[in-house]
Design a protein around this motif. Structure first.
Motif, PDB file in Angstrom:
ATOM      1  N   ILE A 209      98.157  33.859  70.854  1.00  0.00           N
ATOM      2  CA  ILE A 209      97.375  33.435  69.699  1.00  0.00           C
ATOM      3  C   ILE A 209      97.954  34.017  68.425  1.00  0.00           C
ATOM      4  O   ILE A 209      98.215  35.218  68.344  1.00  0.00           O
ATOM      5  N   THR A 210      98.175  33.157  67.448  1.00  0.00           N
ATOM      6  CA  THR A 210      98.752  33.638  66.196  1.00  0.00           C
ATOM      7  C   THR A 210      98.468  32.656  65.067  1.00  0.00           C
ATOM      8  O   THR A 210      98.211  31.480  65.312  1.00  0.00           O
ATOM      9  N   HIS A 211      98.499  33.161  63.846  1.00  0.00           N
ATOM     10  CA  HIS A 211      98.423  32.245  62.718  1.00  0.00           C
ATOM     11  C   HIS A 211      99.829  32.018  62.152  1.00  0.00           C
ATOM     12  O   HIS A 211     100.014  31.281  61.201  1.00  0.00           O
ATOM     13  N   ASP A 212     100.846  32.670  62.781  1.00  0.00           N
ATOM     14  CA  ASP A 212     102.200  32.705  62.230  1.00  0.00           C
ATOM     15  C   ASP A 212     103.120  31.757  63.002  1.00  0.00           C
ATOM     16  O   ASP A 212     103.536  32.032  64.120  1.00  0.00           O
ATOM     17  N   LEU A 213     103.459  30.634  62.381  1.00  0.00           N
ATOM     18  CA  LEU A 213     104.266  29.641  63.084  1.00  0.00           C
ATOM     19  C   LEU A 213     105.703  30.109  63.328  1.00  0.00           C
ATOM     20  O   LEU A 213     106.358  29.660  64.260  1.00  0.00           O
ATOM     21  N   GLY A 214     106.196  31.032  62.514  1.00  0.00           N
ATOM     22  CA  GLY A 214     107.543  31.560  62.714  1.00  0.00           C
ATOM     23  C   GLY A 214     107.662  32.233  64.077  1.00  0.00           C
ATOM     24  O   GLY A 214     108.655  32.085  64.795  1.00  0.00           O
ATOM     25  N   VAL A 215     106.620  32.965  64.438  1.00  0.00           N
ATOM     26  CA  VAL A 215     106.580  33.666  65.717  1.00  0.00           C
ATOM     27  C   VAL A 215     106.536  32.671  66.874  1.00  0.00           C
ATOM     28  O   VAL A 215     107.174  32.847  67.914  1.00  0.00           O
ATOM     29  N   VAL A 216     105.817  31.578  66.661  1.00  0.00           N
ATOM     30  CA  VAL A 216     105.623  30.564  67.704  1.00  0.00           C
ATOM     31  C   VAL A 216     106.953  30.027  68.206  1.00  0.00           C
ATOM     32  O   VAL A 216     107.182  29.868  69.398  1.00  0.00           O
ATOM     33  N   ARG A 217     107.849  29.768  67.272  1.00  0.00           N
ATOM     34  CA  ARG A 217     109.128  29.167  67.653  1.00  0.00           C
ATOM     35  C   ARG A 217     109.923  30.082  68.577  1.00  0.00           C
ATOM     36  O   ARG A 217     110.696  29.627  69.419  1.00  0.00           O
ATOM     37  N   GLN A 218     109.737  31.399  68.409  1.00  0.00           N
ATOM     38  CA  GLN A 218     110.482  32.352  69.229  1.00  0.00           C
ATOM     39  C   GLN A 218     109.950  32.461  70.645  1.00  0.00           C
ATOM     40  O   GLN A 218     110.665  32.904  71.540  1.00  0.00           O
ATOM     41  N   ILE A 219     108.693  32.112  70.873  1.00  0.00           N
ATOM     42  CA  ILE A 219     108.113  32.465  72.171  1.00  0.00           C
ATOM     43  C   ILE A 219     107.514  31.299  72.959  1.00  0.00           C
ATOM     44  O   ILE A 219     107.492  31.335  74.186  1.00  0.00           O
ATOM     45  N   ALA A 220     107.045  30.252  72.255  1.00  0.00           N
ATOM     46  CA  ALA A 220     106.185  29.286  72.954  1.00  0.00           C
ATOM     47  C   ALA A 220     106.953  28.150  73.621  1.00  0.00           C
ATOM     48  O   ALA A 220     108.009  27.721  73.148  1.00  0.00           O
TER      49      ALA A 220
END
Ligand SMILES: Nc1ncnc2c1ncn2[C@@H]1O[C@H](COP(=O)(O)OP(=O)(O)OP(=O)(O)O)[C@@H](O)[C@H]1O
Ligand SMILES: [Mg+2]
Length: 269
Positions: A209-220
């Motif tokens: 869960i995150t509000h940060d889309l930059g992080v999403v690209r690295q993990i999801a």
């Protein structure tokens, strides 16, 4: 992909407190019919603006909040309010703020081993210190932190301890609620790499869960976009970034790009 976690039409309504101008109180629908699935060894990111209901979904999944309606199943078994120990330990949560999620009075050694007092089925039969050290090693920490307390550790080290504590119970699903949001970007990247590594090694599924889309690209692998209690779009991570289907997803992407563009200026100043 077979669904390990299946959330169907989840609804959570909170009561608003009574006020002079609202004498009968009121209701706020924090989660308004959410469908969400996480497969075996899959990482699904749940993203959305503040107040969209992400944490409420997470709390229902781990059993910290009770749904008003809807169903959650784990490996095909419905999750009721009273969960058997095996189900409880199979779903572990990592929170944003180690200052509140790690007991400040306990040493790392005790924090990591604490769950074994309840979940004796997964407690090591032999030397507990050796078992704790092995868990710490898996999250990139060594014996020097064993007898330290959370306030003697950095934010990144605290999140590694949170992960070791979760792994001690041999979970199958990790629910990470803004687990890297409070960390510097470089430390964020390290913890994200660690998460990906742990996922492979322990065959974990992750609801991230995150509000940060930059992080999403690295993990999801997949992304579910949440707004005002509803999922507006679910798609593979590349699709979300390259061809977002919903106007709100595009808004979130634009906002994330603005922040990226703004960053170098911050550094120069
Ligand atoms: N215990 C509670 N009692 C009453 N209302 C609540 C409670 N917890 C959350 N809410 C409300 O439910 C809605 C969803 O909150 P939630 O914390 O799930 O959002 P979120 O997406 O996690 O937000 P954030 O990104 O800020 O963490 C908000 O309107 C919030 O004010
Ligand atoms: Mg939240």
């Amino acid at each position: 992909m077979s669904g390990l976690l299946q959330v169907s039409d989840l609804r959570v309504t909170y009561g608003k407190p009574r006020r002079p101008w609202r004498p009968r109180g009121g209701r706020v629908e924090a989660v308004a019919g959410v469908d969400l699935a996480v497969g075996q060894r899959e990482t699904v990111a749940l993203v959305g603006e503040s107040g969209s209901g992400k944490t409420t979904v997470a709390r229902c999944v781990v059993g910290l909040a009770r749904p008003t309606a809807g169903a959650i199943t784990f490996d095909g078994v419905p999750l009721e309010a009273q969960r058997p120990p095996t189900l409880r330990r199979s779903i572990q949560m990592v929170f944003q703020d180690p200052r509140t999620s790690l007991n400040p009075r306990m040493t790392v050694r005790r924090i990591v081993a604490e769950g074994w007092t309840v979940h004796t089925a997964v407690a090591p039969s032999g030397d507990r210190t050796a078992a704790v050290l092995s868990l710490l090693d898996q999250v990139g920490l060594d014996a020097t932190v064993l007898d330290r307390r959370p306030d003697e550790l950095s934010g990144g080290q605290c999140q590694r301890v949170s992960l070791a504590r979760a792994l001690a119970l041999r979970p199958r699903l990790l629910v990470c609620d803004e687990a890297v949001s409070a960390l510097d970007v470089s430390v964020q990247a390290q913890v994200l790499r660690l998460l990906a590594d742990l996922r492979e090694r322990h065959e974990l599924s992750i609801l991230f869960i995150t509000h940060d889309l930059g992080v999403v690209r690295q993990i999801a692998d997949r992304v579910a976009v949440m707004r005002r209690g509803e999922i507006v779009e679910t798609a593979g991570v590349d699709r979300i970034f390259d061809a977002p289907g919903h106007a709100y997803t595009r808004e979130l992407l634009d906002a994330a790009l603005d922040i990226e563009v703004a960053d170098p200026a911050e550094v120069e100043r």
